[in-house]
Structure formats: C-alpha cells, structure tokens
Design an enzyme around this catalytic site. Structure first.
Site, PDB file in Angstrom:
ATOM      1  N   HIS A  67       0.820  -1.216   0.000  1.00 25.37           N
ATOM      2  CA  HIS A  67       0.000   0.000   0.000  1.00 25.37           C
ATOM      3  C   HIS A  67       0.857   1.272   0.000  1.00 25.37           C
ATOM      4  CE1 HIS A  67       0.367   0.147   4.532  1.00 25.37           C
ATOM      5  NE2 HIS A  67       0.269   1.439   4.295  1.00 25.37           N
ATOM      6  N   ASP A 110       0.106  -7.603   2.053  1.00 23.29           N
ATOM      7  CA  ASP A 110       0.544  -6.207   1.926  1.00 23.29           C
ATOM      8  C   ASP A 110       2.068  -6.110   1.928  1.00 23.29           C
ATOM      9  OD1 ASP A 110       0.514  -3.469   1.788  1.00 23.29           O
ATOM     10  OD2 ASP A 110      -0.069  -3.157   3.884  1.00 23.29           O
ATOM     11  N   SER A 208       4.273   2.890   7.947  1.00 25.34           N
ATOM     12  CA  SER A 208       3.883   1.792   7.058  1.00 25.34           C
ATOM     13  C   SER A 208       5.057   1.318   6.214  1.00 25.34           C
ATOM     14  CB  SER A 208       2.757   2.249   6.131  1.00 25.34           C
ATOM     15  OG  SER A 208       1.549   2.401   6.816  1.00 25.34           O
TER      16      SER A 208
END
Length: 252
Positions: A67, A110, A208
């Site tokens: 992402h 992810d 992230s």
C-alpha cells in the site's frame, strides 16, 4: 543483473530480543537498525517526502508494504537517523507488488519489493536484514520492536529522528476477534503486536512498510491498525514468513 543471497533463518535460529525500545518510543540510531530505510515519493509540488519505511534485503532490493506503492517516482534513503536528511539516496528502478495484495481481504498480502537503480554500499548504517524461512511463527507474547519516522501520535506529526518501541505479539485469534468488532479481518498472512489493554506504544501513520523486528530478524512489515496505540486494538503487520518463498523468488 548481479544477484545476492538473502539472509534466511530456520525456526531453530536464535533471536536476540532488544529491550526498552512511533508512539511511546524513544530516539534511536541508524547503526542500531542499519537495515531500515526511508521510502520517499515526489509529490505534486515536486518535493520529495518520506511517507513509508522499508527494509534492506540485498544491495538492490528493499521490502516494503504494497500500500506504500503510489507509483513512480520513488526513492529510498538509507544510512541516516534523520527524516529526509543525510545518508545515501537511491532511486527506485521498478517494483513488484505481491499478486494477492487486497484480493481476498483488505490489505491482505501487503508486501512489495523495490528494485533500486544502483546497489547500496554496506557500512555501519547500511546492512541487510535476515528473515525467517517460510512458515516460521513468532510465539505469542514475544517482545518485538517497531522502528520508523512516523507520527508520534494518531493524526500527529512525523518524528524528525528515528524512533523505536518495544511491543508484544498478540494471539492471532484474539487479535482477529477484536478487529472483527470494527468489521476488519486478520488473515493468516498477518501478525499483531501491541500492549494489549494498555496501549500507548505502537507504530503509526508514515511507519507503514517499515520493520517489525524479533531481535535481529525481520518478522513483520507494518501494515494497518485502528488508530495508533489503542488499548483494545493491536497494530497489524504483514507476516514476512508467510511470503518468504515469494520474496526469495523475486529479490534478484
């Protein structure tokens, strides 16, 4: 293209767990976490900005979250403790997102690999990280460490210096039960960590893609959470050992 061997460990390998280590964290040195890099994107104003983290696997391959791939141009900054300053900057030549990303469940699989235009030169602040063999699990309640330059509170501001924080792995079924109350699914490709029913320590926005360490082994890629450092909801990372075979096949 030249190839380098990935650092793979079996289930019997010993992990030395760091102690007392970005919400609720402390300043850290890149020499302590030499495999971490900043992932930077060029914004609409032609300004490079760090928005994610990543981990060095080989001199030309960095593991991050799928992402975090907004599309080119992208670059990484390695070897610096400071956000958007210093170190070695190398452009991303191409990337590979896991083919199952977001297919079965939101943010499942992810993970992504960034291929660099040129090889990193290893030194005290730039080193590869080891990963476990396919299927190796980290036991519940194990001390693990997040590191990154992300926000120091939910919807806050990013940290100018690298932060680290120690949290603990949370039982998969318990984590899934809690996240399900918010209609979110924890799959077998994910792992959870936090300070359960206490909170106050966690990764946050702009962390992230960055690492979750079990000692000196990369076991997770920071993926998602309900807010940051919430007592009821552990943070969720992509489980690296669920993707080891894919990583080895593609990190060339």
């Amino acid at each position: 293209m030249a190839t380098w061997a990935l650092l793979l460990l079996t289930a019997s390998a010993t992990a030395v767990v760091a102690s007392n280590r970005i919400v609720g964290g402390a300043d850290a040195s890149i020499e302590t976490y030499p495999s971490i890099v900043q992932v930077e994107h060029l914004d609409y104003y032609s300004i490079w900005s760090q928005g994610c983290g990543g981990s060095i696997l080989t001199p030309t391959n960095v593991l991050t979250a799928a992402h975090c791939i907004y599309g080119p141009p992208m670059r990484i900054r390695a070897g610096s403790s400071y956000r958007e300053s210093g170190g070695t900057v190398i452009n991303v030549e191409s990337y590979i997102m896991h083919p199952d990303f977001n297919k079965l469940e939101f943010l499942d699989a992810d993970v992504a690999l960034l291929r660099l235009e040129q090889a990193l030169v290893y030194g005290p602040g730039i080193q590869p990280i080891a990963i476990y063999a396919q299927g190796v699990e980290v036991p519940d309640n194990s001390a693990v460490v997040h590191a990154g330059w992300g926000q120091t509170q939910s919807n806050g501001v990013p940290s100018p210096i690298l932060q680290d924080v120690t949290v603990y792995t949370v039982n998969q079924e318990e984590c899934a039960r809690r996240q399900a109350t918010q209609y979110l699914t924890v799959t077998d490709n994910m792992m959870c960590a936090g300070i359960l029913d206490v909170g106050g320590k966690d990764a946050c926005q702009q962390d992230s893609g960055g690492p979750l360490y079990h000692g000196d082994i990369l076991v997770g890629v920071i993926s998602w959470g309900i807010g940051c450092a919430q007592p009821e909801y552990p943070g969720v990372s992509a489980k690296v050992s669920a993707f080891t075979e894919w990583i080895v096949a593609n990190a060339v």
